[in-house]
Design a protein around this motif. Structure first.
Motif, PDB file in Angstrom:
ATOM      1  N   THR A   1       0.811  -1.214   0.000  1.00  0.00           N
ATOM      2  CA  THR A   1       0.000   0.000   0.000  1.00  0.00           C
ATOM      3  C   THR A   1       0.842   1.261   0.000  1.00  0.00           C
ATOM      4  N   GLY A   2       2.071   1.153   0.404  1.00  0.00           N
ATOM      5  CA  GLY A   2       2.914   2.338   0.505  1.00  0.00           C
ATOM      6  C   GLY A   2       2.928   2.892   1.914  1.00  0.00           C
ATOM      7  N   ASP A   3       2.006   2.445   2.765  1.00  0.00           N
ATOM      8  CA  ASP A   3       1.989   2.862   4.171  1.00  0.00           C
ATOM      9  C   ASP A   3       2.867   1.890   4.956  1.00  0.00           C
ATOM     10  N   PHE A   4       3.860   2.394   5.644  1.00  0.00           N
ATOM     11  CA  PHE A   4       4.857   1.577   6.333  1.00  0.00           C
ATOM     12  C   PHE A   4       4.195   0.622   7.323  1.00  0.00           C
ATOM     13  N   HIS A   5       3.355   1.130   8.191  1.00  0.00           N
ATOM     14  CA  HIS A   5       2.751   0.322   9.250  1.00  0.00           C
ATOM     15  C   HIS A   5       1.789  -0.719   8.689  1.00  0.00           C
ATOM     16  N   THR A   6       1.009  -0.366   7.703  1.00  0.00           N
ATOM     17  CA  THR A   6       0.066  -1.304   7.092  1.00  0.00           C
ATOM     18  C   THR A   6       0.826  -2.428   6.388  1.00  0.00           C
ATOM     19  N   ASP A   7       1.867  -2.066   5.647  1.00  0.00           N
ATOM     20  CA  ASP A   7       2.659  -3.080   4.955  1.00  0.00           C
ATOM     21  C   ASP A   7       3.370  -4.002   5.951  1.00  0.00           C
ATOM     22  N   LEU A   8       3.828  -3.431   7.037  1.00  0.00           N
ATOM     23  CA  LEU A   8       4.491  -4.231   8.074  1.00  0.00           C
ATOM     24  C   LEU A   8       3.518  -5.240   8.671  1.00  0.00           C
ATOM     25  N   LYS A   9       2.295  -4.795   8.979  1.00  0.00           N
ATOM     26  CA  LYS A   9       1.275  -5.697   9.535  1.00  0.00           C
ATOM     27  C   LYS A   9       0.914  -6.805   8.547  1.00  0.00           C
ATOM     28  N   SER A  10       0.862  -6.473   7.269  1.00  0.00           N
ATOM     29  CA  SER A  10       0.480  -7.487   6.281  1.00  0.00           C
ATOM     30  C   SER A  10       1.574  -8.546   6.089  1.00  0.00           C
ATOM     31  N   LEU A  11       2.816  -8.203   6.362  1.00  0.00           N
ATOM     32  CA  LEU A  11       3.923  -9.160   6.199  1.00  0.00           C
ATOM     33  C   LEU A  11       4.210  -9.980   7.464  1.00  0.00           C
ATOM     34  N   LEU A  12       3.560  -9.689   8.581  1.00  0.00           N
ATOM     35  CA  LEU A  12       3.825 -10.408   9.836  1.00  0.00           C
ATOM     36  C   LEU A  12       3.643 -11.922   9.696  1.00  0.00           C
ATOM     37  N   PRO A  13       2.580 -12.445   9.050  1.00  0.00           N
ATOM     38  CA  PRO A  13       2.463 -13.900   8.925  1.00  0.00           C
ATOM     39  C   PRO A  13       3.631 -14.527   8.132  1.00  0.00           C
TER      40      PRO A  13
ATOM     41  N   GLU B   1      11.806  -9.028  17.381  1.00  0.00           N
ATOM     42  CA  GLU B   1      13.050  -8.276  17.217  1.00  0.00           C
ATOM     43  C   GLU B   1      13.124  -7.645  15.829  1.00  0.00           C
ATOM     44  N   THR B   2      12.628  -8.372  14.822  1.00  0.00           N
ATOM     45  CA  THR B   2      12.625  -7.838  13.456  1.00  0.00           C
ATOM     46  C   THR B   2      11.738  -6.610  13.359  1.00  0.00           C
ATOM     47  N   VAL B   3      10.561  -6.679  13.943  1.00  0.00           N
ATOM     48  CA  VAL B   3       9.627  -5.548  13.899  1.00  0.00           C
ATOM     49  C   VAL B   3      10.211  -4.353  14.639  1.00  0.00           C
ATOM     50  N   VAL B   4      10.825  -4.593  15.786  1.00  0.00           N
ATOM     51  CA  VAL B   4      11.435  -3.499  16.544  1.00  0.00           C
ATOM     52  C   VAL B   4      12.545  -2.842  15.726  1.00  0.00           C
ATOM     53  N   LYS B   5      13.388  -3.661  15.092  1.00  0.00           N
ATOM     54  CA  LYS B   5      14.469  -3.116  14.260  1.00  0.00           C
ATOM     55  C   LYS B   5      13.899  -2.338  13.075  1.00  0.00           C
ATOM     56  N   ALA B   6      12.844  -2.886  12.460  1.00  0.00           N
ATOM     57  CA  ALA B   6      12.238  -2.210  11.305  1.00  0.00           C
ATOM     58  C   ALA B   6      11.634  -0.880  11.722  1.00  0.00           C
ATOM     59  N   LEU B   7      10.953  -0.844  12.856  1.00  0.00           N
ATOM     60  CA  LEU B   7      10.352   0.415  13.323  1.00  0.00           C
ATOM     61  C   LEU B   7      11.425   1.434  13.700  1.00  0.00           C
TER      62      LEU B   7
ATOM     63  N   ASP C   1       8.814 -16.482  17.462  1.00  0.00           N
ATOM     64  CA  ASP C   1       8.056 -15.302  17.893  1.00  0.00           C
ATOM     65  C   ASP C   1       8.989 -14.190  18.362  1.00  0.00           C
ATOM     66  N   ASP C   2      10.030 -14.576  19.108  1.00  0.00           N
ATOM     67  CA  ASP C   2      11.006 -13.586  19.563  1.00  0.00           C
ATOM     68  C   ASP C   2      11.723 -12.947  18.381  1.00  0.00           C
ATOM     69  N   LEU C   3      12.060 -13.764  17.381  1.00  0.00           N
ATOM     70  CA  LEU C   3      12.757 -13.243  16.201  1.00  0.00           C
ATOM     71  C   LEU C   3      11.871 -12.274  15.416  1.00  0.00           C
ATOM     72  N   VAL C   4      10.592 -12.596  15.277  1.00  0.00           N
ATOM     73  CA  VAL C   4       9.666 -11.683  14.586  1.00  0.00           C
ATOM     74  C   VAL C   4       9.557 -10.378  15.363  1.00  0.00           C
TER      75      VAL C   4
ATOM     76  N   ILE D   1      16.350  -7.853   7.264  1.00  0.00           N
ATOM     77  CA  ILE D   1      16.499  -7.485   8.687  1.00  0.00           C
ATOM     78  C   ILE D   1      16.343  -8.728   9.553  1.00  0.00           C
ATOM     79  N   GLN D   2      15.337  -9.553   9.240  1.00  0.00           N
ATOM     80  CA  GLN D   2      15.090 -10.751  10.041  1.00  0.00           C
ATOM     81  C   GLN D   2      16.262 -11.731   9.933  1.00  0.00           C
ATOM     82  N   ARG D   3      16.754 -11.936   8.732  1.00  0.00           N
ATOM     83  CA  ARG D   3      17.887 -12.845   8.541  1.00  0.00           C
ATOM     84  C   ARG D   3      19.115 -12.355   9.302  1.00  0.00           C
ATOM     85  N   ASN D   4      19.416 -11.073   9.183  1.00  0.00           N
ATOM     86  CA  ASN D   4      20.571 -10.509   9.890  1.00  0.00           C
ATOM     87  C   ASN D   4      20.399 -10.610  11.405  1.00  0.00           C
ATOM     88  N   GLU D   5      19.196 -10.412  11.889  1.00  0.00           N
ATOM     89  CA  GLU D   5      18.929 -10.527  13.325  1.00  0.00           C
ATOM     90  C   GLU D   5      19.116 -11.970  13.788  1.00  0.00           C
ATOM     91  N   PHE D   6      18.678 -12.919  12.961  1.00  0.00           N
ATOM     92  CA  PHE D   6      18.859 -14.339  13.294  1.00  0.00           C
ATOM     93  C   PHE D   6      20.343 -14.686  13.380  1.00  0.00           C
TER      94      PHE D   6
END
Length: 182
Positions: free
Chosen positions: A2-14, A36-42, A31-34, A61-66
């Motif tokens: 959508t171009g909205d950062f928060h909406t796109d982030l929520k849609s990619l969570l699964p 941490e990824t969201v915190v880093k992305a925000l 769950d912890d990795l997700v 971001i998630q791969r690097n965090e792992f």
């Protein structure tokens, strides 16, 4: 997207969770990795360039965090630990020197003493059997073994060198005069 950062982030969570499960193979860690990824992305939201692949950015971001988590969890061993002492090897040079010194002292024993000591200590024969083998009395065998042990002890502790030095000193006339004066 959508171009909205928060909406796109929520849609990619699964999808982030599925990828995290494939990396960690553990629900709690995934769950912890997700999270941490969201915190880093925000926190790094300002570094995202709109128009680029948002999903690839998040998965990177998630791969690097792992990988960073694996590095943090890498086992380390303290060098001052008991385990490191157990892993080290004691020096072997000294034992070779001790054995060489013992063999030298053992070969300086008289033949009868050496034979009696070997039969008694290494073979474990009783004195009567050793006496019969050597053709001497039991008292002689006991004496030979006792003298051999004392001679070995004196030789290995350095007492025989001190006795040899004092004997040599008394053979010198000047040394005898000095001892007589004291």
């Amino acid at each position: 997207m959508t171009g909205d950062f928060h909406t796109d982030l929520k849609s990619l969570l699964p999808r982030l969770r599925v990828y995290a499960l494939s990396l960690t193979r553990d629900r709690d860690r995934a769950d912890d990795l997700v999270q941490e990824t969201v915190v880093k992305a925000l926190s790094g939201q300002h570094s995202y360039r709109p128009g680029t692949n948002f999903g690839a950015w998040l998965f990177r971001i998630q791969r690097n965090e792992f990988i960073s988590g694996l590095r943090r969890a890498r086992p380390t061993v303290c060098l001052d630990d008991v385990i490191s002492n157990a892993l080290s090897h004691p020096p072997h040079q000294e034992s070779g020197l001790i054995m060489r010194e013992f063999l030298g002292a053992f070969h300086r024993l008289a033949h009868g003493q050496r034979e009696a000591l070997l039969l008694a200590v290494l073979e474990g024969y009783p004195y009567a059997r050793i006496a019969e083998h050597c053709g001497v009395s039991i008292g002689t065998i006991k004496s030979r073994i006792s003298r051999a042990r004392m001679s070995l002890e004196a030789s290995l502790t350095g007492e025989d060198r001190a006795a040899d030095a004092s004997t040599a000193a008394l053979a010198d006339p000047v040394a005898r005069a000095e001892v007589a004066l004291t």
